[in-house]
Structures are given as structure tokens and as C-alpha cells.
Design a protein around this motif. Structure first.
Motif, PDB file in Angstrom:
ATOM      1  N   SER A 296      -1.211   8.913  -3.986  1.00 50.83           N
ATOM      2  CA  SER A 296      -2.382   9.669  -3.553  1.00 50.83           C
ATOM      3  C   SER A 296      -1.976  11.005  -2.960  1.00 50.83           C
ATOM      4  O   SER A 296      -2.639  12.024  -3.170  1.00 50.83           O
ATOM      5  CB  SER A 296      -3.182   8.861  -2.524  1.00 50.83           C
ATOM      6  OG  SER A 296      -3.640   7.663  -3.103  1.00 50.83           O
TER       7      SER A 296
ATOM      8  N   THR B 211      -8.216   7.435  -0.696  1.00 52.46           N
ATOM      9  CA  THR B 211      -7.261   6.411  -1.120  1.00 52.46           C
ATOM     10  C   THR B 211      -6.174   6.211  -0.076  1.00 52.46           C
ATOM     11  O   THR B 211      -5.748   5.081   0.187  1.00 52.46           O
ATOM     12  CB  THR B 211      -6.633   6.795  -2.471  1.00 52.46           C
ATOM     13  OG1 THR B 211      -7.673   7.029  -3.425  1.00 52.46           O
ATOM     14  CG2 THR B 211      -5.731   5.693  -2.986  1.00 52.46           C
TER      15      THR B 211
ATOM     16  N   SER C 154       0.809  -1.210   0.000  1.00 51.10           N
ATOM     17  CA  SER C 154       0.000   0.000   0.000  1.00 51.10           C
ATOM     18  C   SER C 154       0.841   1.258   0.000  1.00 51.10           C
ATOM     19  O   SER C 154       0.318   2.341  -0.237  1.00 51.10           O
ATOM     20  CB  SER C 154      -0.896   0.016   1.239  1.00 51.10           C
ATOM     21  OG  SER C 154      -0.095  -0.097   2.381  1.00 51.10           O
TER      22      SER C 154
ATOM     23  N   SER D 227     -16.833   6.146  -0.016  1.00 48.60           N
ATOM     24  CA  SER D 227     -15.477   5.832   0.460  1.00 48.60           C
ATOM     25  C   SER D 227     -15.436   5.747   1.976  1.00 48.60           C
ATOM     26  O   SER D 227     -14.716   4.918   2.539  1.00 48.60           O
ATOM     27  CB  SER D 227     -14.491   6.893  -0.033  1.00 48.60           C
ATOM     28  OG  SER D 227     -14.385   6.872  -1.435  1.00 48.60           O
TER      29      SER D 227
ATOM     30  N   ILE E  98      -7.648   4.098   2.844  1.00 46.48           N
ATOM     31  CA  ILE E  98      -7.765   2.682   2.510  1.00 46.48           C
ATOM     32  C   ILE E  98      -6.383   2.029   2.433  1.00 46.48           C
ATOM     33  O   ILE E  98      -6.174   0.895   2.901  1.00 46.48           O
ATOM     34  CB  ILE E  98      -8.519   2.497   1.178  1.00 46.48           C
ATOM     35  CG1 ILE E  98      -9.958   3.013   1.294  1.00 46.48           C
ATOM     36  CG2 ILE E  98      -8.524   1.025   0.774  1.00 46.48           C
ATOM     37  CD1 ILE E  98     -10.802   2.315   2.352  1.00 46.48           C
ATOM     38  N   ALA E  99      -5.419   2.738   1.855  1.00 52.16           N
ATOM     39  CA  ALA E  99      -4.071   2.189   1.730  1.00 52.16           C
ATOM     40  C   ALA E  99      -3.429   1.966   3.092  1.00 52.16           C
ATOM     41  O   ALA E  99      -2.729   0.971   3.309  1.00 52.16           O
ATOM     42  CB  ALA E  99      -3.202   3.113   0.884  1.00 52.16           C
TER      43      ALA E  99
ATOM     44  N   LYS F 200     -11.045  12.758  -2.538  1.00 53.17           N
ATOM     45  CA  LYS F 200     -10.869  11.443  -3.164  1.00 53.17           C
ATOM     46  C   LYS F 200      -9.486  10.866  -2.870  1.00 53.17           C
ATOM     47  O   LYS F 200      -9.343   9.674  -2.591  1.00 53.17           O
ATOM     48  CB  LYS F 200     -11.091  11.557  -4.676  1.00 53.17           C
ATOM     49  CG  LYS F 200     -12.527  11.860  -5.078  1.00 53.17           C
ATOM     50  CD  LYS F 200     -12.649  12.089  -6.575  1.00 53.17           C
ATOM     51  CE  LYS F 200     -14.070  12.465  -6.965  1.00 53.17           C
ATOM     52  NZ  LYS F 200     -14.173  12.766  -8.414  1.00 53.17           N
ATOM     53  N   ASN F 201      -8.473  11.717  -2.936  1.00 45.85           N
ATOM     54  CA  ASN F 201      -7.119  11.238  -2.649  1.00 45.85           C
ATOM     55  C   ASN F 201      -6.948  10.884  -1.183  1.00 45.85           C
ATOM     56  O   ASN F 201      -6.248   9.925  -0.842  1.00 45.85           O
ATOM     57  CB  ASN F 201      -6.098  12.287  -3.083  1.00 45.85           C
ATOM     58  CG  ASN F 201      -5.933  12.356  -4.594  1.00 45.85           C
ATOM     59  OD1 ASN F 201      -5.834  11.336  -5.261  1.00 45.85           O
ATOM     60  ND2 ASN F 201      -5.927  13.547  -5.142  1.00 45.85           N
TER      61      ASN F 201
ATOM     62  N   ILE G 186       0.657   3.274  -3.158  1.00 42.25           N
ATOM     63  CA  ILE G 186      -0.657   3.915  -3.278  1.00 42.25           C
ATOM     64  C   ILE G 186      -0.703   5.174  -2.438  1.00 42.25           C
ATOM     65  O   ILE G 186      -1.221   6.216  -2.856  1.00 42.25           O
ATOM     66  CB  ILE G 186      -1.772   2.933  -2.844  1.00 42.25           C
ATOM     67  CG1 ILE G 186      -1.767   1.698  -3.745  1.00 42.25           C
ATOM     68  CG2 ILE G 186      -3.133   3.610  -2.892  1.00 42.25           C
ATOM     69  CD1 ILE G 186      -2.697   0.604  -3.287  1.00 42.25           C
TER      70      ILE G 186
END
Length: 295
Positions: A16, A206, A9, A248, A209-210, A202-203, A12
Motif C-alpha cells: 500500500s 489499506t 498484514s 473505508s 486496516i492492515a 485508498k492506499n 499489505i
């Protein structure tokens, strides 16, 4: 045998965060290198400390460690440390090092965020400085990720850098919340600004989640370090999650519940449950606020 960071991750997270700082017109790309190879630390061995005395970092152009840093200071540090790592990545400051620990603490210190929480300073100035700080911090995170790949620094340094990034992300969310009411909906640039803020959200999603994925990577990180990461998540996720897009946010909560149910995550169960409780509370508060009628 090495495993690619593209299966981890961390890449990512880095990509992000590039998008996060890229919302500024003046933002430059902070990491365009290809995916970094990461080798799991065999038997959780910590690389030897080859960092420098504090005076040598100062001579190399790193700002003094005994004061809070601005975004410009962090940029200066990123440039100086980047030059040092071309010689040897093992020269990076180390977490709790007798030689360089105080400098590493300054790089990751929450005190660096005091400037952005001072509402007496114009919000535009604080947003600009926060973006600069994030850009420069990302550059330093890339240096440590590369050094970790080469087994020149330990998981401790990487976890601390991720924790610092989470604190800065939470501060940026707070700045966005303060900045939004100042925007004029009749301004021709309003739609563009709102689109940029949506991209930030949005970033951030991410990144969230990462980082939850990081918790499953016990082949890369010791349990003690993952527990410390969870403490940083508990401090910041209640601020960050309400800013995420609705789907999200729901995904993050579901991922966290799945981790709690995973038998392989047993060593982290107490911390995971505490984190879930904290973010569920923040999510409920966000839903309550969004349901309130607007004037």
C-alpha cells in the motif's frame, strides 16, 4: 516452522505504501521483492545486537545522526544501509542500542517532518520532499522487514518503523489538505491530480486496516510492542481517518470496535478503547465538515 508474511498484514502495508508514493510521476517502485517469510520469535526472544558504532555507519555513507534529515538524506541512508545488509542484515541500527540507537532514532524521528510543516516553504516543494522521504523510508522498512524475517532484528525495530510511517502518512494527509485549495479546477491536469489524490486515500485506507490487523498478530509481536504501536495509532489515526473514503473510514471504526469486543485482545483493551474514542471524535468532526455547504 515459518509462516509467510503474505498471511500477515506487513506485506499489505508495504504494498500500500508503494502505491502511496507511486502517485508521483517521479516515483520509483521501492519494493518489488516477493512476499517475505516471517518466523515468529520463539519465546519472544530478542536477537543479539550486532549493529555498528555510529562512526562506521558514517563511513558507509549514512548521513550524520545529529541533525534532521531531508528526503534526500533518507534516500542516501537507504542506499548505504541496503549495501550493508547485503553483507549481513544484523548490521542494521537497532532500537535503544548502546551502539546504534541514536542513528535508529534519527531514521524514525518525528523531527524529520519539521520541514514539511513549515508553511513558509512552497507547498509544491514540501509535497515533493515528503514523497521522496516516504519512498526512502519504505526502502528502509523493507530492509527491516527482511531482517525481521531472518530473525536478525526484533519486533521493536519493526514497530518503530511502522510508527514512523504512520507519522509520515499523517503529515502527507496534512499536506494534501493544504495543497487541495491551491489547485485550479480549470487546469487540464486537474482530473489527473484528483485521481492521484483519490488513490492516495485508498492506499492509506489499506494501511489503516492492515495496521489494525497487526494488533492481532501476537505470535509475531510482544504485547509491549503492540501497546507502543497503539500509542502511535492514537497520535496519527485521528488525522489519517478523516482523509479515507467514507466506506473505508466506517470499516476502520467497525474493525476497531470488533477488536475491543474480542476476548483475545484483553491485554490491549485500555489502549484500544482510547484509540476508538480518539478516532470516533475525528470521524464525527469530518462528517460535520463535509456536511457544511461549499461556496
Amino acid at each position: 516452522m515459518q509462516s509467510s508474511i503474505s498471511h500477515s498484514s506487513l506485506l499489505i502495508i508495504l504494498l500500500s505504501l508503494i502505491g502511496l508514493t507511486g502517485c508521483s510521476d517521479s516515483a520509483d517502485s521501492v519494493a518489488t521483492d516477493p512476499p517475505l517469510p516471517v518466523a515468529p520469535a520463539s519465546d519472544n526472544q530478542v536477537p543479539d545486537d550486532h549493529s555498528l558504532p555510529l562512526a562506521e555507519y558514517l563511513e558507509a555513507g549514512v548521513p550524520a545522526h545529529d541533525r534532521n534529515w531531508t528526503g534526500s538524506d533518507m534516500q542516501q541512508a537507504a542506499e548505504a544501509l541496503g549495501k550493508l545488509t547485503k553483507e549481513d542484515a544484523a548490521l542494521l541500527p537497532r532500537y535503544q542500542s548502546p551502539q546504534s540507537g541514536k542513528l535508529f532514532d534519527r531514521i524514525t524521528s518525528a523531527e524529520n517532518l519539521d520541514l514539511y510543516q513549515n508553511e513558509g516553504s512552497p507547498i509544491e516543494v514540501r509535497v515533493h520532499e515528503a514523497i521522496l522521504l516516504m519512498q526512502s523510508s519504505n526502502q528502509i522498512l523493507v530492509l527491516y522487514a527482511t531482517a525481521f524475517a531472518d530473525q536478525k532484528v526484533a519486533d521493536s525495530e519493526l514497530i518503530e518503523m511502522i510508527g514512523s510511517t504512520l507519522r509520515l502518512s499523517a503529515t502527507i494527509v496534512q499536506l494534501i489538505n493544504e495543497f487541495l485549495p491551491t489547485l485550479d479546477k480549470n487546469d487540464p491536469t486537474y482530473p489527473t491530480r484528483m485521481e492521484s489524490l483519490d488513490n492516495v486515500r485508498k492506499n492509506l485506507a489499506t494501511v489503516v486496516i492492515a495496521n489494525l490487523k497487526v494488533l492481532t498478530e501476537s505470535h509475531l509481536y510482544r504485547t509491549s510492542e503492540l501497546k507502543r504501536l497503539l500509542s502511535y495509532m492514537q497520535d496519527t489515526y485521528p488525522v489519517i481517518l478523516p482523509a479515507l473514503p467514507e466506506a473505508s473510514r466506517a470499516e476502520a471504526l467497525q474493525r476497531l470496535r470488533s477488536l475491543i469486543e474480542d476476548p483475545e485482545m484483553q491485554p490491549l483493551q485500555p489502549e484500544l478503547k482510547s484509540l476508538l474514542k480518539a478516532v470516533e471524535t475525528s470521524a464525527e468532526q469530518a462528517e460535520t465538515e463535509s456536511a457544511k455547504p461549499t461556496n
